[in-house]
Design a protein around this motif. Structure first.
Motif, PDB file in Angstrom:
ATOM      1  N   VAL A  11      84.185   5.815  75.879  1.00  0.00           N
ATOM      2  CA  VAL A  11      83.281   4.668  75.999  1.00  0.00           C
ATOM      3  C   VAL A  11      83.445   4.023  77.369  1.00  0.00           C
ATOM      4  O   VAL A  11      84.468   4.168  78.033  1.00  0.00           O
ATOM      5  CB  VAL A  11      83.534   3.609  74.903  1.00  0.00           C
ATOM      6  N   ARG A  12      82.418   3.301  77.765  1.00  0.00           N
ATOM      7  CA  ARG A  12      82.465   2.477  78.973  1.00  0.00           C
ATOM      8  C   ARG A  12      82.470   1.022  78.522  1.00  0.00           C
ATOM      9  O   ARG A  12      81.967   0.677  77.458  1.00  0.00           O
ATOM     10  CB  ARG A  12      81.253   2.721  79.867  1.00  0.00           C
ATOM     11  N   LEU A  13      83.030   0.168  79.350  1.00  0.00           N
ATOM     12  CA  LEU A  13      83.167  -1.239  79.025  1.00  0.00           C
ATOM     13  C   LEU A  13      82.630  -2.061  80.193  1.00  0.00           C
ATOM     14  O   LEU A  13      83.003  -1.838  81.341  1.00  0.00           O
ATOM     15  CB  LEU A  13      84.633  -1.579  78.773  1.00  0.00           C
ATOM     16  N   ALA A  14      81.751  -2.991  79.873  1.00  0.00           N
ATOM     17  CA  ALA A  14      81.275  -3.957  80.871  1.00  0.00           C
ATOM     18  C   ALA A  14      81.712  -5.336  80.400  1.00  0.00           C
ATOM     19  O   ALA A  14      81.483  -5.715  79.249  1.00  0.00           O
ATOM     20  CB  ALA A  14      79.761  -3.886  80.999  1.00  0.00           C
ATOM     21  N   GLU A  21      82.129  -8.821  76.145  1.00  0.00           N
ATOM     22  CA  GLU A  21      82.189  -7.401  76.450  1.00  0.00           C
ATOM     23  C   GLU A  21      81.016  -6.663  75.842  1.00  0.00           C
ATOM     24  O   GLU A  21      80.502  -7.054  74.791  1.00  0.00           O
ATOM     25  CB  GLU A  21      83.474  -6.788  75.889  1.00  0.00           C
ATOM     26  N   GLN A  22      80.621  -5.601  76.509  1.00  0.00           N
ATOM     27  CA  GLN A  22      79.634  -4.681  75.956  1.00  0.00           C
ATOM     28  C   GLN A  22      80.197  -3.277  76.138  1.00  0.00           C
ATOM     29  O   GLN A  22      80.648  -2.919  77.221  1.00  0.00           O
ATOM     30  CB  GLN A  22      78.295  -4.802  76.668  1.00  0.00           C
ATOM     31  N   ARG A  23      80.185  -2.492  75.056  1.00  0.00           N
ATOM     32  CA  ARG A  23      80.708  -1.123  75.096  1.00  0.00           C
ATOM     33  C   ARG A  23      79.602  -0.164  74.687  1.00  0.00           C
ATOM     34  O   ARG A  23      78.768  -0.484  73.851  1.00  0.00           O
ATOM     35  CB  ARG A  23      81.882  -0.965  74.117  1.00  0.00           C
TER      36      ARG A  23
END
Length: 102
Positions: A11-14, A21-23
């Motif tokens: 996953v990527r995390l912003a 957070e948004q994954r």
């Protein structure tokens, strides 16, 4: 034979300025298996080694694995060595690590 199984979901995390957070998934979930073979006779060990050698260890991911009625495509061995233990005369045990590549 016993099988261990785990999956990998990258996953990527912003993270925003307000610390929310948004994954999201980068790719589909990929499976990993460890096939544990025990009490193999020489002919069975040799058949597994022939298959392993034909796939050149971890370098060939063009084969599929069916496990519990599910087809896992694009599999490769997760090892370059084929090692076994001789438990008794002409009776062997070995583990094969397999990973899904795409």
């Amino acid at each position: 034979y016993p099988v261990s199984r785990q999956n990998d979901v990258p996953v990527r995390l912003a993270r925003a300025v307000d610390d929310t957070e948004q994954r999201w998934k980068v790719r589909k979930r990929l499976e990993r298996f460890v096939l544990q073979f025990e009490n193999l006779q020489t002919v069975d060990r040799d058949s597994l080694k022939t298959f392993f050698d034909a796939r050149k260890g971890r370098h060939d991911d063009s084969w599929d694995l069916t496990f519990e009625g599910v087809l896992y495509e694009k599999c490769a061995f997760d090892q370059d060595d084929f090692t076994w233990t001789e438990d008794r005369p002409e009776i062997f045990s070995l583990n094969l690590r397999i990973r899904q590549t795409a």
